[in-house]
Design a protein around this motif. Structure first.
Motif, PDB file in Angstrom:
ATOM      1  N   SER A 199       0.833  -1.210   0.000  1.00  0.00           N
ATOM      2  CA  SER A 199       0.000   0.000   0.000  1.00  0.00           C
ATOM      3  C   SER A 199       0.865   1.256   0.000  1.00  0.00           C
ATOM      4  CB  SER A 199      -0.931   0.003   1.220  1.00  0.00           C
ATOM      5  OG  SER A 199      -0.185  -0.002   2.431  1.00  0.00           O
ATOM      6  N   ALA A 200       2.021   1.197   0.643  1.00  0.00           N
ATOM      7  CA  ALA A 200       2.937   2.342   0.667  1.00  0.00           C
ATOM      8  C   ALA A 200       3.564   2.563  -0.703  1.00  0.00           C
ATOM      9  CB  ALA A 200       4.024   2.124   1.719  1.00  0.00           C
TER      10      ALA A 200
ATOM     11  N   ALA B  89       1.006   4.127  -2.884  1.00  0.00           N
ATOM     12  CA  ALA B  89       0.828   5.535  -2.526  1.00  0.00           C
ATOM     13  C   ALA B  89       2.017   6.368  -2.988  1.00  0.00           C
ATOM     14  CB  ALA B  89       0.630   5.673  -1.023  1.00  0.00           C
TER      15      ALA B  89
ATOM     16  N   LYS C 165       6.492   2.504  14.332  1.00  0.00           N
ATOM     17  CA  LYS C 165       5.886   1.500  13.466  1.00  0.00           C
ATOM     18  C   LYS C 165       6.969   0.679  12.784  1.00  0.00           C
ATOM     19  CE  LYS C 165       2.262   2.585  11.085  1.00  0.00           C
ATOM     20  NZ  LYS C 165       1.267   3.230  10.180  1.00  0.00           N
TER      21      LYS C 165
ATOM     22  N   ASP D  47       3.197   2.024   5.822  1.00  0.00           N
ATOM     23  CA  ASP D  47       2.042   1.683   4.995  1.00  0.00           C
ATOM     24  C   ASP D  47       1.566   2.898   4.199  1.00  0.00           C
ATOM     25  OD1 ASP D  47       0.594   3.306   6.783  1.00  0.00           O
ATOM     26  OD2 ASP D  47      -0.034   1.587   7.998  1.00  0.00           O
ATOM     27  N   GLY D  48       0.459   2.701   3.490  1.00  0.00           N
ATOM     28  CA  GLY D  48      -0.055   3.766   2.631  1.00  0.00           C
ATOM     29  C   GLY D  48      -0.458   5.003   3.403  1.00  0.00           C
ATOM     30  N   ASP D  49      -0.975   4.842   4.602  1.00  0.00           N
ATOM     31  CA  ASP D  49      -1.364   6.003   5.418  1.00  0.00           C
ATOM     32  C   ASP D  49      -0.154   6.849   5.782  1.00  0.00           C
ATOM     33  OD1 ASP D  49      -4.015   5.315   5.320  1.00  0.00           O
ATOM     34  OD2 ASP D  49      -4.013   4.265   7.248  1.00  0.00           O
ATOM     35  N   ASP D  50       0.977   6.186   6.063  1.00  0.00           N
ATOM     36  CA  ASP D  50       2.193   6.941   6.388  1.00  0.00           C
ATOM     37  C   ASP D  50       2.627   7.802   5.202  1.00  0.00           C
ATOM     38  OD1 ASP D  50       2.535   5.806   9.000  1.00  0.00           O
ATOM     39  OD2 ASP D  50       3.238   3.971   8.026  1.00  0.00           O
TER      40      ASP D  50
ATOM     41  N   ALA E  32       0.610   8.844   2.777  1.00  0.00           N
ATOM     42  CA  ALA E  32      -0.404   9.887   2.612  1.00  0.00           C
ATOM     43  C   ALA E  32      -0.164  11.031   3.588  1.00  0.00           C
ATOM     44  CB  ALA E  32      -1.800   9.295   2.810  1.00  0.00           C
ATOM     45  N   ASN E  33       0.190  10.702   4.833  1.00  0.00           N
ATOM     46  CA  ASN E  33       0.496  11.746   5.813  1.00  0.00           C
ATOM     47  C   ASN E  33       1.729  12.540   5.401  1.00  0.00           C
ATOM     48  OD1 ASN E  33      -1.664  10.966   7.431  1.00  0.00           O
ATOM     49  ND2 ASN E  33      -0.440   9.552   8.641  1.00  0.00           N
TER      50      ASN E  33
ATOM     51  N   LYS F  63      -7.373  13.652   3.958  1.00  0.00           N
ATOM     52  CA  LYS F  63      -8.199  12.465   3.825  1.00  0.00           C
ATOM     53  C   LYS F  63      -8.833  12.440   2.454  1.00  0.00           C
ATOM     54  CE  LYS F  63      -9.331  12.011   8.729  1.00  0.00           C
ATOM     55  NZ  LYS F  63     -10.428  11.912   9.724  1.00  0.00           N
TER      56      LYS F  63
ATOM     57  N   ARG G  38      -9.276  10.831  -1.539  1.00  0.00           N
ATOM     58  CA  ARG G  38      -8.375  10.508  -2.634  1.00  0.00           C
ATOM     59  C   ARG G  38      -7.515  11.705  -3.004  1.00  0.00           C
ATOM     60  NH1 ARG G  38      -7.657   6.660  -6.170  1.00  0.00           N
ATOM     61  NH2 ARG G  38      -6.691   7.195  -8.122  1.00  0.00           N
TER      62      ARG G  38
END
Length: 512
Positions: A218-219, A222, A250, A254-257, A259-260, A271, A273
């Motif tokens: 996912s990362a 992203a 962590k 991952d993808g959230d990291d 995105a942040n 938040k 797309r």
């Protein structure tokens, strides 16, 4: 601060050039091979272009490292010079003496004498000009005149021009046509595709001392989405994601990291797309030197400076039609397939790669039903034609390449500008018949029924001949696909059926 936590011996994603982290994707290797061939041909000019951050420096350094020891090299980093200044800089790089306040003729004579002497010693002379898009036409013409010095077999001065896509447009000017004809090799670098992003990240992690995976799939996805495949942006995002992951302790990113990280580095929306923003060339260049990033949707993704104005859709009237040339769109499409890119005549080039072009008319729904990347015709409000590559679909958003830029477009925008023509690549089967109709062999008729059933998602019937139901099903297929409705499976219909049933090649929707 995170190096010890993740087991690094050095920072893996520093944007400072470090030969230890040299990564050559297949595309970079292909560029290197083209340019090496061009120099080996003893021609006057070799050309390498690409957007900022796509790896031109990586390729050029690899090329220069392969130059033989009998080569004298002049490397010019600031080409915004007059003719006299450029020749004087060339003299300085090659340690050629020249008079104080020299004329153009005196500088030319000094360089010519050096080149002849070098040739007699069995040495080569190579001149590399970075950021060559800033060269003035009259300076380029002066360079061409310098390369007039030659023997029966080789030029005495070889010039490598490295620059952004504007350099291609510059060389198309009428007054530079003689120079353009002397380019023996040229290559345009496109950003990394998702698989190359994964290899790029893994390579840098390994060099930095970590052998275990660190970035989840996912990362990686992203990283590609937010960076557009530009290595320099990948470095910025990955570096910030590692800092965030370390702060949260962590073990995997991952993808959230990512995105942040994009929120902080690229000012992306926290938040939902991510979409690309419209940013001015001056703001982007001043911030990080990443060049022009165009956007089609209202939420920012690759905005790399202070917040800038975001428009809900791209005004194509602001684009130069040559930025949307058909060949550039095909090059993006071939690159998406993981194939070499054509320099001309893309459909003929496709045949050499074992592929085929399928050109057709159809509305957007017919195109999307193929689930294949395609080159599409677009038009602005003044009916100026542009060609873009449609590469990926995610819901009602579409990743596209127009000119040298990649972006995400909304369905509304695409419907507004799409003009009903498209071309897809596919891998055709061998031995495809020219026509299947009532007089065809039963095996061919059954093959046609099987293909129609597969496409229409129904059970296949066992046939002994071409019956009325098969003709009706065939007409329905032809109508749905925008083909000639004749109830016979001619070449166009058979190719479309084979295309829809083909399993090789990329899809618009991931996972299909």
């Amino acid at each position: 601060m995170y190096k010890g936590f993740y087991g690094f011996t050095q920072s893996p994603f520093s944007i400072a050039p470090n030969p230890a982290f040299l990564f050559l994707s297949d595309r970079h290797r292909e560029a290197l091979a083209h340019l090496t061939y061009g120099l080996g041909e003893n021609g006057g000019f070799v050309l390498l272009t690409g957007e900022v951050g796509t790896g031109k420096t990586t390729v050029s350094r690899s090329l220069l490292a392969q130059l033989p020891d009998d080569t004298d090299l002049a490397f010019i980093l600031n080409p915004a010079l007059t003719e006299a200044e450029l020749l004087a800089t060339l003299c300085d790089e090659l340690k050629i003496a020249y008079p104080e306040s020299p004329t153009l003729k005196q500088l030319t004579d000094c360089i010519s004498a050096f080149l002849m002497a070098n040739h007699e010693k069995g040495r080569r002379t190579v001149m590399v000009i970075d950021e060559a898009q800033h060269l003035k036409p009259e300076v380029l013409e002066q360079l061409r005149l310098l390369t007039n010095l030659e023997t029966d077999t080789r030029k005495l001065l070889q010039v490598i021009l490295i620059g952004q896509p504007e350099l291609q447009a510059l060389l198309k000017r009428q007054e530079l046509r003689q120079l353009a004809q002397r380019i023996t090799a040229r290559y345009h670098l496109l950003p990394l595709v998702p698989d190359e992003v994964a290899s790029y990240v893994a390579h840098r992690l390994h060099v930095a001392g970590r052998s275990q995976p660190l970035f989840k799939s996912s990362a990686i996805k992203a990283l590609h989405r937010y960076s557009g495949g530009v290595p320099r942006l990948i470095n910025l995002l990955a570096e910030r994601a590692l800092m965030g992951g370390f702060g949260a302790q962590k073990p995997m990113i991952d993808g959230d990291d990512v995105a942040n990280a994009a929120v902080e580095v690229l000012d992306a929306k926290p938040k939902g797309r991510p979409w690309l923003a419209v940013a001015s060339v001056s703001v982007l260049t001043a911030a990080l030197g990443f060049g022009l990033v165009r956007a089609l949707t209202p939420v920012a993704e690759a905005q790399v400076a202070a917040p800038v104005a975001v428009t809900p859709e791209l005004d194509l009237s602001q684009w130069i039609p040559t930025q949307g040339r058909e060949l550039i769109a095909f090059q993006a499409l071939f690159h998406h397939w993981g194939e070499p890119v054509p320099a001309e005549m893309p459909c003929r080039f496709a045949e050499q790669q074992g592929l085929a072009c399928e050109a057709a008319r159809g509305d957007l729904q017919q195109l999307l039903a193929l689930d294949r990347p395609a080159v599409v015709n677009l038009a602005d409000d003044n009916n100026r034609v542009f060609y873009a590559a449609l590469l990926e679909q995610d819901g009602d958003q579409y990743r596209m390449a127009l000119g040298e830029q990649q972006f995400w477009a909304s369905a509304d925008w695409l419907n507004q500008h799409y003009r009903g023509r498209y071309t897809v690549l596919w891998a055709p089967p061998s031995g495809l018949p020219g026509l299947i109709g009532p007089d065809s062999a039963s095996a061919q008729v059954q093959w046609l029924e099987n293909r129609l059933a597969q496409v229409q998602q129904r059970p296949a019937r066992l046939l002994s001949g071409f019956d009325r139901q098969l003709e009706a099903d065939l007409r329905g297929f032809q109508r749905q696909q925008g083909l000639d409705i004749d109830g016979l499976a001619g070449r166009q219909t058979l190719e479309r059926l084979s295309l829809l049933a083909a399993v090789d090649g990329p899809r618009l929707k991931e996972g299909n």
